[in-house]
Design an enzyme around this catalytic site. Structure first.
Site, short mmCIF file in Angstrom:
data_model
loop_
_atom_site.label_atom_id
_atom_site.label_comp_id
_atom_site.label_asym_id
_atom_site.label_seq_id
_atom_site.Cartn_x
_atom_site.Cartn_y
_atom_site.Cartn_z
N ASP A 1 -10.53 1.75 -3.21
CA ASP A 1 -11.00 1.51 -1.85
C ASP A 1 -12.52 1.50 -1.79
OD1 ASP A 1 -8.57 1.19 -0.62
OD2 ASP A 1 -8.45 3.23 0.17
N ASP B 1 0.82 -1.21 0.00
CA ASP B 1 0.00 0.00 0.00
C ASP B 1 0.86 1.26 0.00
OD1 ASP B 1 -2.36 1.45 0.00
OD2 ASP B 1 -3.21 0.40 1.72
#
Length: 729
Positions: free
Chosen positions: A548, A478
């Site tokens: 997301d 990430d």
């Protein structure tokens, strides 16, 4: 395929699968652009450049007032020498001048394709797959050489380009602008297509007519970004999914970029793409070379659909690498939206056990397993186990998951550091920062300075220690903020504007070393979802967390837009709980499943809280996906109905042999007195017979393409989906 140089006419003709590209060495050894488009057998220059005296367009040679660089289509235009359009290239000499005058010096034609030093790029496995042309330009006054590299592929309508800038003089040079490619079209009757967005709303399709002046997109955030993707295309105004010409550009780079189209006063269009020159410069000492990233240029005369399938095929086979390039991807369960930071080994084991019963194959432990990480205010940079949360260690937890007959995966955010961390307390200068300025935080974190070799080595060491001591088969990598106060403690003052690009080179080095050392691990990249979904990262990590935002309705547009460039097998897509955590919408688990399985299927919710009815639905989804996984992940993808144009979306997958297809239909809102809908299929063999398994009926491929299938009229309510299963008989 081939590259031919006509010595007499001084014309280069590059031929890929079904596209041609032509250049000419003109007048005083200027390299000019002649043609890019549909393949021609030989290039005789039937549409030669025309020259006339244009007012206020200066002349390099005062004896010839008809020739001006301002009106000539060029291959790599520069600044200050009668061309008033935006240049692809600009340097500054030690005397302060910024003028260059690049002329053709020599060229070389090679079989195959060489690697780009320190940068991701497409590749070949056999030299016969491609040919490469290297053209050397020189500026004798500046002591400068620029090598333009063109590669044509035998099996793809693709030409790749890059530039290498070398200082062959005795003084330092400063590069101010070094874009990777330039195309000067002798017309402007195009529409510009690009993919703007935001966090949770990535890669929305935007299309508008070109107008006089500049139109473009860029990122100055230190990443390719959620806001813009390093892709643009010029399409004829009548171009659709299936018909018309399109010229597409995609930069194989993950940092700051610029892509723009400039329409001049004579209705010519200049397209440039490469590293963003904003806040960029590069000190180039004698004998040093600067390499620009690669641009993949795709031509299609069969619409946007064929453009996309070209990108998909090339990226699946000759950009992505490693064990998982050709391997089916597992169905996963990620605990993030199930637990966030609040978990222990027992809870993780409970979710994993539930996943195994439902047909899920991989458990991914997300944020919160390291340092003292109980929220997002601490511990980034401390890649050791959170002993209070996991007192028996990470290996013991991984073994628990494996005992549930599940693979084990792990989340990292290696590029970041928390102020509240052992690493920051020990090395406060290891983050990007500028002296005497505040260190702005985002998500309570700073960015490690990957332009520094010592920082890169420390992160390689820490991450490798975990990966080598725990049975891990998947890593989610990430990156949850963009760059501010971009500066490095190790770079001198005259090189501070190199920091952002040096960061990318450092990141690529780290990714190369880690992914090479652990080839059995499937790496998925992430940047707050889809904030770094680009071809540069795909070279190291063959899939990316698409967004997301896991809401099924939002994902229709996100996944549709992403598919313009990036292959389906590169898209991570999850079923999450409702109300959705991002937009609070409630959709059926069937709808969520159909959207998610239009990519790499995963789940992101607490499986232990599912109802019996939901468990049965998940079991059916995982079984269905396993049966059709190869088709979805590696088949050809066709867009049928666009979510950007109406209330419905549809797409289909068909295998290479055209023996099997899946057709997905989605409707967002119900409406009164709704029209009856039919869908015409694409990609099937018109001469074959197919059974539509839902209906138990056999039809010809031609009938399915021209007559189509009826959407069931009894689909009722909002947020509905339907899937047809089609096989050859």
């Amino acid at each position: 395929m081939g590259i031919h140089f006509d010595e007499q006419k001084k014309i280069f003709h590059l031929s890929a699968k079904d596209t041609s590209y032509a250049m000419e060495i003109l007048k005083e050894n200027y390299l000019v652009h002649l043609y890019w488009g549909k393949k021609v057998q030989s290039f005789g220059n039937s549409n030669p450049l025309q020259f006339l005296d244009r007012a206020f367009s200066g002349n390099p040679n005062k004896e010839d007032r008809t020739f001006s660089l301002d009106t000539t289509p060029q291959e790599y235009p520069q600044y200050g020498n009668t061309d008033f359009r935006k240049p692809a290239f600009q340097i500054q000499l030690e005397n302060g001048s910024t003028i260059t005058d690049l002329r053709y010096k020599s060229h070389e034609i090679k079989q195959g394709k060489e690697k780009l030093l320190g940068l991701p790029a497409t590749y070949v496995e056999d030299a016969k797959e491609a040919e490469t042309l290297e053209i050397l330009l020189e500026d004798l006054v500046a002591g400068l050489e620029v090598k333009l590299t063109y590669t044509v592929f035998a099996d793809y309508n693709v030409i790749t380009r890059s530039a290498a800038i070398k200082n062959v003089g005795t003084e330092n040079l400063k590069i101010l602008r070094a874009l990777s490619a330039n195309i000067d079209f002798r017309e402007a009757d195009f529409e510009l297509i690009h993919l703007p967005g935001a966090w949770g709303k990535e890669r929305q399709v935007e299309r508008q007519p070109l107008r006089p002046g500049l139109q473009g997109i860029e990122s100055a955030r230190g990443a390719s970004s959620h806001q813009h993707n390093p892709f643009i295309a010029l399409a004829r105004k009548n171009t659709t999914e299936d018909f018309g010409e399109v010229f597409a550009f995609n930069l194989v780079y993950s940092g700051n970029f610029l892509a723009q189209a400039e329409v001049d006063q004579f209705q010519n269009t200049r397209v440039t793409i490469g590293i963003n020159p904003f806040d960029f410069s590069w000190k180039l000492g004698p004998s040093e070379t600067f390499q620009t990233p690669e641009v993949v240029m795709t031509y299609s005369d069969q619409g946007l659909g064929e453009m996309s399938r070209t990108f998909h095929e090339l990226y699946r086979n000759r950009l992505c690498r490693g064990t998982y390039r050709d391997k089916e991807r597992p169905i996963l369960i990620n605990n993030w939206e199930a637990t966030y930071f609040d978990f222990n080994a027992e809870k993780i084991e409970e979710i994993a056990a539930a996943g195994q019963e439902l047909g899920i194959e991989l458990f991914v432990l997300d944020d919160g397993w390291f340092g003292k990480r109980d929220n997002d205010t601490s511990s980034l940079g401390d890649w050791f186990v959170h002993e209070e949360k996991l007192p028996n260690g990470l290996k013991e937890l991984a073994e628990r998951v494996e005992n549930c007959d599940m693979q084990f995966g792990l989340w990292f955010e290696p590029e970041m550091v928390s102020v509240d961390s052992d690493l920051y307390r020990k090395h406060p200068d290891w983050c990007l920062h500028v002296p005497n300025r505040r260190k702005s935080e985002s998500r309570n974190q700073l960015i490690l300075d990957f332009s520094r070799e010592d920082v890169c080595e420390e992160i390689i060491k820490q991450v490798s220690a975990i990966l080598s001591s725990v049975p891990i088969s998947y890593v989610k990598w990430d990156m949850n903020r963009h760059m501010t106060e971009i500066g490095s403690a190790l770079l001198p003052s005259d090189q501070q504007r190199e920091t952002a690009h040096r960061y990318m080179l450092g990141l690529y080095k780290v990714m190369e070393e880690i992914t090479t050392a652990f080839p059995h691990i499937l790496f998925e990249s992430c940047s707050g979802g889809g904030g770094r979904f680009d071809a540069g990262i795909l070279y190291y990590m063959p899939q990316t967390w698409t967004s997301d935002n896991t809401d099924a309705i939002s994902r229709l547009k996100i996944q549709y837009g992403t598919s313009l460039v990036y292959p389906i097998v590169s898209m991570g897509s999850h079923v999450s709980a409702v109300p959705n955590h991002q937009v609070h919408r409630i959709t059926s688990i069937e709808m969520r499943g159909d959207v998610a399985m239009s990519g790499n299927l995963g789940y992101e919710l607490d499986l232990t809280k599912l109802t019996e009815e939901e468990k049965e639905a998940v079991k059916k989804q995982t079984a269905f996906y396993k049966e059709h996984r190869h088709l979805i992940q590696f088949g050809d993808f066709y867009r049928l109905l666009s979510p950007f144009e109406g209330n419905e979306t549809a797409w289909l997958f068909v295998n290479k042999e055209k023996t099997e297809s899946l057709v997905f239909y989605f409707r967002v809102l119900a409406e009164p007195a709704a029209p009856l809908r039919s869908i015409r299929l694409k990609g099937l063999d018109a001469k074959k017979k197919y059974i539509v398994e839902n209906l138990g009926q056999v039809y010809g491929g031609d009938e399915l393409a021209y007559v189509g299938l009826s959407v069931p009229h009894d689909i009722q309510g909002d947020f509905q989906s339907y899937v047809w299963r089609i096989k050859e008989v």
